[in-house]
Motif scaffolding. Structure first.
Motif, PDB file in Angstrom:
ATOM      1  N   ALA A   1      67.356 118.327 138.082  1.00 44.82           N
ATOM      2  CA  ALA A   1      66.244 119.032 137.454  1.00 44.82           C
ATOM      3  C   ALA A   1      66.821 119.819 135.966  1.00 44.82           C
ATOM      4  CB  ALA A   1      65.294 119.696 138.271  1.00 44.82           C
ATOM      5  N   TYR A   2      67.708 120.528 136.044  1.00 45.20           N
ATOM      6  CA  TYR A   2      68.566 121.256 135.024  1.00 45.20           C
ATOM      7  C   TYR A   2      68.834 120.389 134.023  1.00 45.20           C
ATOM      8  CZ  TYR A   2      72.622 123.590 132.957  1.00 45.20           C
ATOM      9  OH  TYR A   2      73.380 123.988 132.031  1.00 45.20           O
ATOM     10  N   GLU A   3      69.445 119.204 134.241  1.00 44.47           N
ATOM     11  CA  GLU A   3      70.089 118.465 133.253  1.00 44.47           C
ATOM     12  C   GLU A   3      68.866 117.640 132.632  1.00 44.47           C
ATOM     13  OE1 GLU A   3      72.393 115.776 135.572  1.00 44.47           O
ATOM     14  OE2 GLU A   3      74.261 117.246 135.682  1.00 44.47           O
ATOM     15  N   ASN A   4      67.827 117.312 133.275  1.00 53.68           N
ATOM     16  CA  ASN A   4      66.727 116.635 132.604  1.00 53.68           C
ATOM     17  C   ASN A   4      66.006 117.594 131.831  1.00 53.68           C
ATOM     18  OD1 ASN A   4      67.222 114.231 134.035  1.00 53.68           O
ATOM     19  ND2 ASN A   4      65.652 114.897 135.696  1.00 53.68           N
ATOM     20  N   ARG A   5      66.157 118.866 132.025  1.00 51.98           N
ATOM     21  CA  ARG A   5      65.305 119.784 131.429  1.00 51.98           C
ATOM     22  C   ARG A   5      66.021 119.947 129.998  1.00 51.98           C
ATOM     23  NH1 ARG A   5      65.939 125.151 131.073  1.00 51.98           N
ATOM     24  NH2 ARG A   5      67.193 125.296 133.044  1.00 51.98           N
ATOM     25  N   TYR A   6      67.097 120.045 129.989  1.00 48.24           N
ATOM     26  CA  TYR A   6      68.016 120.504 128.646  1.00 48.24           C
ATOM     27  C   TYR A   6      68.215 119.078 127.643  1.00 48.24           C
ATOM     28  CZ  TYR A   6      72.420 119.211 130.287  1.00 48.24           C
ATOM     29  OH  TYR A   6      73.692 118.733 130.953  1.00 48.24           O
ATOM     30  N   ARG A   7      68.129 117.958 128.514  1.00 50.18           N
ATOM     31  CA  ARG A   7      68.235 116.799 127.816  1.00 50.18           C
ATOM     32  C   ARG A   7      66.880 116.151 127.143  1.00 50.18           C
ATOM     33  NH1 ARG A   7      71.967 113.813 132.273  1.00 50.18           N
ATOM     34  NH2 ARG A   7      74.071 114.664 131.618  1.00 50.18           N
ATOM     35  N   ARG A   8      65.832 116.762 127.523  1.00 52.13           N
ATOM     36  CA  ARG A   8      64.430 116.331 126.904  1.00 52.13           C
ATOM     37  C   ARG A   8      64.162 116.809 125.380  1.00 52.13           C
ATOM     38  NH1 ARG A   8      60.376 119.438 130.996  1.00 52.13           N
ATOM     39  NH2 ARG A   8      60.324 121.357 129.844  1.00 52.13           N
ATOM     40  N   MET A   9      65.121 117.932 125.030  1.00 56.33           N
ATOM     41  CA  MET A   9      64.940 118.458 123.995  1.00 56.33           C
ATOM     42  C   MET A   9      65.048 117.543 122.763  1.00 56.33           C
ATOM     43  SD  MET A   9      64.139 121.490 124.687  1.00 56.33           S
ATOM     44  CE  MET A   9      64.240 122.717 125.883  1.00 56.33           C
ATOM     45  N   ARG A  10      64.260 117.720 121.740  1.00 57.57           N
ATOM     46  CA  ARG A  10      64.110 116.711 120.564  1.00 57.57           C
ATOM     47  C   ARG A  10      65.593 116.741 119.892  1.00 57.57           C
ATOM     48  NH1 ARG A  10      57.965 117.139 118.300  1.00 57.57           N
ATOM     49  NH2 ARG A  10      57.108 116.327 120.341  1.00 57.57           N
ATOM     50  N   SER A  11      66.145 118.270 119.714  1.00 56.85           N
ATOM     51  CA  SER A  11      67.410 118.108 118.888  1.00 56.85           C
ATOM     52  C   SER A  11      68.554 118.297 119.652  1.00 56.85           C
ATOM     53  CB  SER A  11      67.121 119.064 117.773  1.00 56.85           C
ATOM     54  OG  SER A  11      67.249 120.503 118.265  1.00 56.85           O
ATOM     55  N   SER A  12      69.776 117.976 119.278  1.00 54.28           N
ATOM     56  CA  SER A  12      71.039 118.382 119.855  1.00 54.28           C
ATOM     57  C   SER A  12      71.304 119.888 120.014  1.00 54.28           C
ATOM     58  CB  SER A  12      72.085 117.552 119.241  1.00 54.28           C
ATOM     59  OG  SER A  12      72.262 118.076 117.861  1.00 54.28           O
ATOM     60  N   GLY A  13      70.831 120.596 118.876  1.00 55.57           N
ATOM     61  CA  GLY A  13      70.943 121.955 118.813  1.00 55.57           C
ATOM     62  C   GLY A  13      70.196 122.765 120.110  1.00 55.57           C
ATOM     63  N   ASP A  14      68.902 122.206 120.014  1.00 55.26           N
ATOM     64  CA  ASP A  14      67.896 122.751 121.219  1.00 55.26           C
ATOM     65  C   ASP A  14      68.549 122.474 122.461  1.00 55.26           C
ATOM     66  OD1 ASP A  14      66.192 123.890 119.031  1.00 55.26           O
ATOM     67  OD2 ASP A  14      64.951 122.331 119.310  1.00 55.26           O
ATOM     68  N   ALA A  15      68.945 121.436 122.837  1.00 56.48           N
ATOM     69  CA  ALA A  15      69.514 120.672 124.042  1.00 56.48           C
ATOM     70  C   ALA A  15      70.682 121.618 124.298  1.00 56.48           C
ATOM     71  CB  ALA A  15      69.954 119.512 123.998  1.00 56.48           C
ATOM     72  N   ALA A  16      71.555 122.018 123.298  1.00 52.17           N
ATOM     73  CA  ALA A  16      72.879 122.603 123.786  1.00 52.17           C
ATOM     74  C   ALA A  16      72.513 124.265 123.904  1.00 52.17           C
ATOM     75  CB  ALA A  16      73.810 122.694 122.335  1.00 52.17           C
ATOM     76  N   LEU A  17      71.638 124.715 123.362  1.00 47.09           N
ATOM     77  CA  LEU A  17      71.099 126.174 123.616  1.00 47.09           C
ATOM     78  C   LEU A  17      70.526 126.185 124.977  1.00 47.09           C
ATOM     79  CD1 LEU A  17      70.669 129.182 122.762  1.00 47.09           C
ATOM     80  CD2 LEU A  17      68.526 128.173 121.759  1.00 47.09           C
ATOM     81  N   GLU A  18      69.649 125.251 125.416  1.00 52.44           N
ATOM     82  CA  GLU A  18      68.941 125.304 126.649  1.00 52.44           C
ATOM     83  C   GLU A  18      69.947 125.037 127.822  1.00 52.44           C
ATOM     84  OE1 GLU A  18      65.282 125.932 128.784  1.00 52.44           O
ATOM     85  OE2 GLU A  18      65.812 125.850 126.507  1.00 52.44           O
ATOM     86  N   LYS A  19      70.925 124.149 127.477  1.00 48.98           N
ATOM     87  CA  LYS A  19      72.144 124.083 128.375  1.00 48.98           C
ATOM     88  C   LYS A  19      72.864 125.235 128.686  1.00 48.98           C
ATOM     89  CE  LYS A  19      76.272 121.121 129.481  1.00 48.98           C
ATOM     90  NZ  LYS A  19      76.838 119.981 128.870  1.00 48.98           N
ATOM     91  N   ALA A  20      73.052 126.013 127.369  1.00 46.74           N
ATOM     92  CA  ALA A  20      74.118 127.225 127.568  1.00 46.74           C
ATOM     93  C   ALA A  20      73.217 128.338 128.453  1.00 46.74           C
ATOM     94  CB  ALA A  20      74.256 127.766 126.219  1.00 46.74           C
ATOM     95  N   GLN A  21      72.064 128.143 128.529  1.00 42.39           N
ATOM     96  CA  GLN A  21      71.167 129.215 129.075  1.00 42.39           C
ATOM     97  C   GLN A  21      71.210 129.217 130.880  1.00 42.39           C
ATOM     98  OE1 GLN A  21      67.138 129.315 127.508  1.00 42.39           O
ATOM     99  NE2 GLN A  21      67.691 130.086 125.609  1.00 42.39           N
ATOM    100  N   GLY A  22      71.747 128.101 131.032  1.00 43.91           N
ATOM    101  CA  GLY A  22      71.920 127.794 132.846  1.00 43.91           C
ATOM    102  C   GLY A  22      70.927 127.445 133.366  1.00 43.91           C
ATOM    103  N   VAL A  23      71.051 127.052 134.626  1.00 47.90           N
ATOM    104  CA  VAL A  23      69.961 127.030 135.509  1.00 47.90           C
ATOM    105  C   VAL A  23      68.766 128.021 135.750  1.00 47.90           C
ATOM    106  CG1 VAL A  23      69.253 126.617 138.146  1.00 47.90           C
ATOM    107  CG2 VAL A  23      71.579 125.649 137.122  1.00 47.90           C
TER     108      VAL A  23
END
Length: 223
Positions: free
Chosen positions: A171-193
């Motif tokens: 669920a964590y991976e799906n959440r950050y991977r759905r971001m439209r930009s790679s920058g937003d995805a990286a930021l969401e991933k960095a914020q953790g579960v």
């Protein structure tokens, strides 16, 4: 490649005594040295009562008032569609038929200023407070979203079974991977579960159902 899960650094009853009956002596001859005996009374003085003195019962505790939930929030079929993993403004996309003032209406009748929400998936309770006066529909959705966006501690994740850890990680991976930009995805991933990931993909809001506590509700969600 080994997958890693990131975590945020932020952490008396009384009885009346019996009255002894009075006895009367027969009248004695009058003499100059004695007082006259009082005559017999036409009635008798009361003796002991067969009924004990009982304290009045304590007043019953007032019943806690029940609240009626707004149709937009009442489960299991609320009148709005909402994905808890998106901010509340996302409602305008999924509910084009809902009038703008709908979400500003009180969430309960009578209105309230305190609500708590729990979920079978979450070990935490979400608290909802009003932003203006009483709690509105919008306040409930906002409280759910903000509560689910809270980062978790590693021990919260470690207490889970391996199977649930795998579902939370997905669920964590799906959440950050759905971001439209790679920058937003990286930021969401960095914020953790976050808490929302503990729903394990069951993020579609299906309304609230009541509990024995008038201000506490259970949130139903589905995929």
């Amino acid at each position: 490649m080994t997958r890693k899960v990131r975590f945020s650094d932020r952490p008396m009853v009384h009885h009346l005594p019996a009255v002894p009956p009075l006895s009367h002596s027969p009248p004695s001859p009058a003499s100059s040295g004695s007082l006259p005996t009082p005559p017999n009374l036409p009635y008798t003085l009361p003796g002991s009562t067969p009924y004990p003195f009982v304290l009045p019962p304590k007043p019953a505790k007032p019943l806690r008032r029940r609240f009626q939930l707004h149709v937009a929030l009442a489960g299991p079929q609320p009148s709005i569609r909402y994905d808890c993993s998106y901010p509340p403004p996302h409602l305008s996309i999924l509910n084009r038929h809902v009038p703008p003032h709908y979400v500003s209406e009180p969430a309960t009748y009578p209105p309230t200023t305190s609500m708590t929400i729990s979920s079978p998936y979450l070990p935490w309770t979400l608290r909802v407070t009003p932003r203006h006066g009483v709690i509105s529909v919008s306040d409930v959705l906002h409280g759910i979203y903000v509560g689910l966006r809270t980062a978790i501690y590693p021990q919260d994740f470690n207490r889970m079974s391996r199977g649930n850890q795998k579902r939370v990680r997905k669920a964590y991976e799906n959440r950050y991977r759905r971001m439209r930009s790679s920058g937003d995805a990286a930021l969401e991933k960095a914020q953790g579960v976050k808490r929302v990931d503990f729903l394990m993909g069951h993020t579609v809001f299906m309304g609230l159902v009541p509990t024995s506590d008038p201000i506490h509700w259970v949130m139903i969600t589905s995929k």
